[in-house]
Scaffold this active site. Structure first.
Site: not given
Ligand code: NAP
Ligand code: NAG
Ligand code: NAG
Ligand code: NAG
Ligand code: NAG
Length: 338
Positions: A56, A60-62, A110, A136, A191, A211
């Site tokens: 990812g 976002g963070i990635g 994934l 991530n 998280s 669910y």
């Molecule tokens: N934001 C927060 O406050 C927060 C807090 C705690 C934990 N986190 C964790 O931090 C991580 C990153 O989150 P984020 O905030 O950066 O979210 P985000 O901006 O929504 O980014 C999510 C990333 O996950 C990828 N992804 C989603 N579904 C996927 C799949 N089926 N296969 C491969 N890649 C997939 C997306 O890739 P594509 O571009 O290819 O869709 C995207 O790069 C997550 O694990 C989240 O749970 C975030």
């Protein structure tokens, strides 16, 4: 008829309960981020020849993690669904003046164990070793959906896909152990939401019977956390110096919050009080490269220092049970003897 109404009523009631708990927890987490802001720092240093994977990594963070690892002169492999987006992101980074490092992109979904397996074989063909794996990618609060392998989607993406990926890449990480003096690291982005999770429901891991998307997200994140601890223990037992660390990146203003109440009603809360993706990535990259995490396997980090996770997440018996349970689910793709 009556039963059906009753069921819907109970479901809504539980959902509201979860939402309230999430907002309390989120508020607490934001205060942690603000209070400890000065600790959330990382010194980017040269790690040339090091190879990293960021799942990812295109948004976002990635994407901020990718940028920082490139600035450390690493070769970063981005695993994501939409490879075009990732290529565009890399181009943007170059335009922004990131001159160091290398980046490449491989398709990874994934949601599909087959795609995970294909990604790993492609990586293994092109690279002899792997120093850093950042698990991530994640999705949050998704309505019930079953993947092609028959799992609830948040469990599949946030946890099981990464479980398989990690195991398929371990041989390349062992090779990095042999070639480099710094310890290879697996960093899982979990998280604080894990605190919301009730006990893991091994009898209905997909939560098909009842669910609630908020509960499923929390469960997937506690699984990731507990798995990290179990794997770290196994690696240590096997004499490896690979470190498995889990990190809570903070409350970060990303598209992850699309569709949530806070984003709909008061998006300014996240803009003002949330972390930027760079600040979130800092917490993750710290675990990847800082000397102090050289032996930090098994720990759970937030804002660049180890913090406590819930008592349940620390329970060794349940960690081992989850490990065995997950191993069984992926055995078609990986025979793992760690
Ligand atoms: N934001 C927060 O406050 C927060 C807090 C705690 C934990 N986190 C964790 O931090 C991580 C990153 O989150 P984020 O905030 O950066 O979210 P985000 O901006 O929504 O980014 C999510 C990333 O996950 C990828 N992804 C989603 N579904 C996927 C799949 N089926 N296969 C491969 N890649 C997939 C997306 O890739 P594509 O571009 O290819 O869709 C995207 O790069 C997550 O694990 C989240 O749970 C975030
Ligand atoms: C749910 O999870 C189990 C693992 O216990 C799996 O074997 C099963 O096929 C999954 N799917 C459904 C729809 O229950
Ligand atoms: C990360 O999670 C995967 C499963 O999703 C697990 O195999 C691995 O041990 C975990 N590593 C860490 C450092 O938490
Ligand atoms: C999230 O919402 C923004 C703004 O409405 C939109 O541009 C973006 O595509 C959405 N992202 C996802 C992953 O749904
Ligand atoms: C997990 O599996 C191992 C080996 O198959 C076994 O020795 C161990 O007792 C199992 N642990 C649990 C908690 O089921």
């Amino acid at each position: 008829m009556f039963l059906e109404f009753f069921y819907i009523f109970v479901n809504i009631f539980c959902k509201i309960k979860y939402v309230i708990i999430y907002y309390i927890l989120g508020g607490k987490a934001i205060l942690h981020d603000i209070f400890y802001r000065q600790y959330n720092r990382v010194e980017l240093r040269s790690k040339s020849k090091h190879v990293a994977i960021v799942t990812g990594g295109a948004r976002g963070i990635g994407s901020s993690i990718v940028k920082m690892l490139m600035e450390c002169d690493m070769h970063v492999v981005i695993g994501c669904i939409n490879t075009e987006n990732a290529k565009m992101m890399i181009k943007k980074l170059r335009e922004q003046g990131v001159v160091k490092g290398e980046a490449s992109v491989l398709e990874l979904n994934l949601k599909s164990l087959k795609s995970v397996s294909k990604f790993a074989s492609l990586f293994n063909e092109c690279h002899e070793y792997l120093n850093i794996l950042v698990n991530n990618a994640g999705i949050m609060f998704m309505p019930y959906e079953e993947t092609e392998d028959g799992f609830e989607s948040q469990f599949a993406v946030n946890y099981l896909g990464h479980f398989l990926l990690t195991h398929l890449l371990l041989p390349r990480m062992f090779e990095a152990s042999r070639r480099f003096t710094t310890s290879p690291r697996i960093v899982n982005v979990s998280s604080c939401a894990h605190e919301v999770s009730p006990i893991i429901n091994f009898d209905d891991i997909n939560m098909t019977n009842f669910y609630i998307e908020q509960a499923a997200y929390a469960q997937s994140k506690i699984c990731l956390l507990m798995f990290s601890k179990a794997l770290d223990r196994r690696l240590k037992r096997a004499g490896s110096n690979i470190q498995v660390i889990t990190v809570h990146p903070g409350i970060v203003n990303t598209e992850l919050f699309n569709g949530t109440l806070v984003k709909l009603l008061a998006p300014w809360v996240l803009t003002i009080f949330g972390k930027t993706p760079e600040e979130g990535a800092t917490s993750v990259v710290f675990c990847c490269i800082d000397d102090s995490t050289e032996n930090a396997g098994g720990s759970y980090y937030s804002n660049c220092f180890p913090v406590k996770c819930t008592q349940y997440a620390d329970d060794v018996k349940t960690q081992e049970k989850l490990y065995n349970f997950s191993n069984e689910l992926i055995k078609k793709y990986c025979s793992n003897d760690i």
